[in-house]
Design a protein around this motif. Structure first.
Motif, mmCIF file in Angstrom:
data_model
loop_
_atom_site.group_PDB
_atom_site.id
_atom_site.type_symbol
_atom_site.label_atom_id
_atom_site.label_comp_id
_atom_site.label_asym_id
_atom_site.label_seq_id
_atom_site.Cartn_x
_atom_site.Cartn_y
_atom_site.Cartn_z
ATOM 1 N N VAL A 142 0.680 -1.722 -0.253
ATOM 2 C CA VAL A 142 -0.006 -0.184 -0.370
ATOM 3 C C VAL A 142 1.051 1.427 -0.071
ATOM 4 C CG1 VAL A 142 -1.146 1.887 0.880
ATOM 5 C CG2 VAL A 142 -2.124 -0.980 1.214
ATOM 6 N N MET A 143 2.200 1.710 0.975
ATOM 7 C CA MET A 143 2.677 2.687 0.856
ATOM 8 C C MET A 143 3.207 2.680 -0.339
ATOM 9 S SD MET A 143 1.762 3.955 3.511
ATOM 10 C CE MET A 143 3.336 5.715 3.227
ATOM 11 N N LYS A 144 3.506 1.634 -0.678
ATOM 12 C CA LYS A 144 4.330 1.642 -1.945
ATOM 13 C C LYS A 144 3.840 2.415 -3.289
ATOM 14 C CE LYS A 144 6.847 -1.291 -5.952
ATOM 15 N NZ LYS A 144 7.159 -3.019 -6.350
ATOM 16 N N ARG A 145 2.961 1.889 -2.956
ATOM 17 C CA ARG A 145 1.289 2.801 -4.289
ATOM 18 C C ARG A 145 1.037 3.915 -3.887
ATOM 19 N NH1 ARG A 145 1.193 -1.954 -4.779
ATOM 20 N NH2 ARG A 145 0.825 -3.523 -6.476
ATOM 21 N N VAL A 146 1.857 4.541 -2.201
ATOM 22 C CA VAL A 146 0.790 5.901 -1.464
ATOM 23 C C VAL A 146 1.803 7.138 -2.339
ATOM 24 C CG1 VAL A 146 1.051 7.205 0.169
ATOM 25 C CG2 VAL A 146 -0.620 5.370 -0.096
ATOM 26 N N LYS A 147 3.412 6.256 -1.821
ATOM 27 C CA LYS A 147 4.562 6.652 -2.600
ATOM 28 C C LYS A 147 5.181 7.529 -3.307
ATOM 29 C CE LYS A 147 6.999 5.574 2.295
ATOM 30 N NZ LYS A 147 8.299 5.349 2.971
ATOM 31 N N ALA A 148 4.089 6.240 -4.462
ATOM 32 C CA ALA A 148 4.551 6.894 -6.120
ATOM 33 C C ALA A 148 3.556 8.221 -6.747
ATOM 34 C CB ALA A 148 3.821 5.442 -6.775
ATOM 35 N N THR A 151 4.898 12.378 -1.413
ATOM 36 C CA THR A 151 4.828 11.832 -0.477
ATOM 37 C C THR A 151 4.670 12.267 0.601
ATOM 38 O OG1 THR A 151 7.542 13.398 -0.715
ATOM 39 C CG2 THR A 151 7.864 10.704 -1.010
ATOM 40 N N ASN A 152 3.479 13.649 0.393
ATOM 41 C CA ASN A 152 2.570 14.022 1.261
ATOM 42 C C ASN A 152 1.914 13.624 1.402
ATOM 43 O OD1 ASN A 152 2.405 16.475 2.708
ATOM 44 N ND2 ASN A 152 1.852 17.814 0.957
ATOM 45 N N ALA A 153 1.665 12.728 2.017
ATOM 46 C CA ALA A 153 0.267 12.286 2.059
ATOM 47 C C ALA A 153 0.321 11.463 3.417
ATOM 48 C CB ALA A 153 0.474 10.376 1.246
ATOM 49 N N HIS A 155 -2.415 11.208 7.950
ATOM 50 C CA HIS A 155 -4.333 11.844 8.366
ATOM 51 C C HIS A 155 -5.080 12.437 7.135
ATOM 52 C CE1 HIS A 155 -6.957 11.301 11.049
ATOM 53 N NE2 HIS A 155 -7.157 12.682 11.065
ATOM 54 N N ALA A 156 -6.383 12.012 7.138
ATOM 55 C CA ALA A 156 -7.260 12.914 6.230
ATOM 56 C C ALA A 156 -6.931 13.488 5.243
ATOM 57 C CB ALA A 156 -7.846 13.782 7.161
ATOM 58 N N SER A 157 -5.891 12.822 4.934
ATOM 59 C CA SER A 157 -6.020 13.565 2.740
ATOM 60 C C SER A 157 -5.965 12.884 2.102
ATOM 61 C CB SER A 157 -3.979 13.455 3.175
ATOM 62 O OG SER A 157 -3.524 12.753 2.979
ATOM 63 N N TRP A 158 -5.626 12.749 1.188
ATOM 64 C CA TRP A 158 -6.247 12.139 0.075
ATOM 65 C C TRP A 158 -5.754 10.616 -0.165
ATOM 66 C CZ3 TRP A 158 -3.180 8.635 -2.604
ATOM 67 C CH2 TRP A 158 -1.730 8.795 -1.874
ATOM 68 N N MET A 159 -4.780 10.117 1.085
ATOM 69 C CA MET A 159 -4.745 8.437 1.140
ATOM 70 C C MET A 159 -5.721 8.061 1.935
ATOM 71 S SD MET A 159 -1.776 8.083 3.559
ATOM 72 C CE MET A 159 -1.927 5.971 3.039
ATOM 73 N N GLU A 160 -7.148 8.888 2.270
ATOM 74 C CA GLU A 160 -7.937 7.824 3.182
ATOM 75 C C GLU A 160 -9.165 8.767 2.005
ATOM 76 O OE1 GLU A 160 -7.219 7.300 7.354
ATOM 77 O OE2 GLU A 160 -6.864 9.507 7.082
ATOM 78 N N ASN A 161 -9.237 9.459 1.685
ATOM 79 C CA ASN A 161 -10.075 9.884 0.317
ATOM 80 C C ASN A 161 -10.947 8.786 -0.705
ATOM 81 O OD1 ASN A 161 -11.744 11.124 -0.976
ATOM 82 N ND2 ASN A 161 -11.255 13.415 -0.936
ATOM 83 N N PHE A 162 -11.020 7.286 -0.008
ATOM 84 C CA PHE A 162 -12.116 6.447 -1.448
ATOM 85 C C PHE A 162 -14.014 6.929 -0.981
ATOM 86 C CE2 PHE A 162 -8.505 4.632 1.290
ATOM 87 C CZ PHE A 162 -8.043 3.699 0.160
ATOM 88 N N PRO A 163 -13.723 6.742 -2.672
ATOM 89 C CA PRO A 163 -16.117 6.759 -2.700
ATOM 90 C C PRO A 163 -16.559 6.484 -1.279
ATOM 91 C CG PRO A 163 -14.383 6.093 -4.384
ATOM 92 C CD PRO A 163 -13.080 5.711 -3.154
ATOM 93 N N TRP A 164 -15.912 5.578 -0.535
ATOM 94 C CA TRP A 164 -16.710 5.447 0.687
ATOM 95 C C TRP A 164 -16.579 6.030 1.837
ATOM 96 C CZ3 TRP A 164 -14.541 1.543 -3.036
ATOM 97 C CH2 TRP A 164 -13.036 1.503 -2.912
ATOM 98 N N PRO A 178 0.121 21.879 3.225
ATOM 99 C CA PRO A 178 1.852 21.470 3.374
ATOM 100 C C PRO A 178 1.792 20.323 4.838
ATOM 101 C CG PRO A 178 1.510 23.568 3.425
ATOM 102 C CD PRO A 178 0.500 23.514 2.760
ATOM 103 N N GLY A 179 2.671 19.662 4.711
ATOM 104 C CA GLY A 179 3.152 18.832 6.372
ATOM 105 C C GLY A 179 3.035 19.562 7.179
#
Length: 236
Positions: A142-148, A151-153, A155-164, A178-179
């Motif tokens: 999961v982190m491999k795909r997030v960082k691709a 790297t600015n990801a 809590h409550a950012s895009w990395m937790e923003n799923f349709p559900w 900014p982080g």
């Protein structure tokens, strides 16, 4: 394979051939523009999809966790460590009594991680059992795909923003935040945490494409399935 769709005869029949079980752990806490139940929604959905694929029972999860640092945000629920630890131990006792010996906890909230101390003590009294706490969002694939993507990801950012995890009708900001320096949070009261983090996003864009998020999700499903097959330490 949802426990809510099974009766005790079903569980007894399952345990004749397998002793694995899945339970999601979450939290109800601020997630900026996303659902307060984001951590619980994600861990529960992942647990359900994996359980269906692997034919492993999935229990209803815990929607509350340890979130003291967010208690100044309205809507957040916080359990004290001793409360949460006792609750998890009571659950483990009940699962063990039923006959489950390999217990897989899909954790959606980093703040729950200290419960490992309680689980370690429980395992000392149940040496024929195994418990895995899987922080699915922080796993390797999961982190491999997030960082691709960025790297600015956090809590409550895009990395937790799923349709559900989105709230219907809510439009998120378009700019990248900014982080923050997360190492400072441990010094702060809940009131000061709110002042420091602002809207609740720790840093990053607020949303990415659904295609990118589905790829991350698929990686989480595949990795969790693999762990359920291969990550258990043998019992002497």
């Amino acid at each position: 394979m949802l426990i809510k769709e099974m009766n005790w005869f079903d569980v007894q029949a399952y345990l004749e051939n397998d002793d694995r079980v899945i339970m999601p752990l979450g939290s109800t806490e601020q997630h900026a523009y996303l659902s307060l139940c984001t951590d619980f929604i994600l861990s529960s959905k992942l647990a359900q999809e994996v359980g269906e694929r692997k034919n492993i029972p999935v229990y209803p999860g815990l929607p509350f966790g340890m979130a003291a640092y967010f208690t100044d945000f309205p809507g957040t629920i916080n359990l004290r460590p001793e409360t949460y630890g006792a609750l998890v131990i009571d659950i483990l006792d009940s699962l063990y009594k039923s006959g489950f010996r390999r217990i897989f906890l899909v954790n959606g909230h980093g703040g729950n991680s200290p419960v490992q101390v309680f689980i370690g003590n429980w395992l000392n009294q149940h040496e024929d059992a195994r418990v895995i706490i899987h922080n699915w969002w922080a796993s390797a694939e999961v982190m491999k795909r997030v960082k691709a993507i960025s790297t600015n990801a956090s809590h409550a950012s895009w990395m937790e923003n799923f349709p559900w995890t989105r709230i219907k009708g809510v439009v998120v900001p378009q700019e990248e935040k900014p982080g923050i320096d997360v190492t400072k949070l441990g010094q702060l009261s809940a009131r000061d945490v709110r002042k420091y983090v602002g809207d609740g996003n720790y840093g990053g864009q607020y949303q990415q494409s659904d295609e990118q998020m589905q790829d991350i999700w698929n990686a989480g499903i595949e990795e969790t399935c693999q762990l359920l097959d291969s990550a258990w330490m043998p019992v002497d």
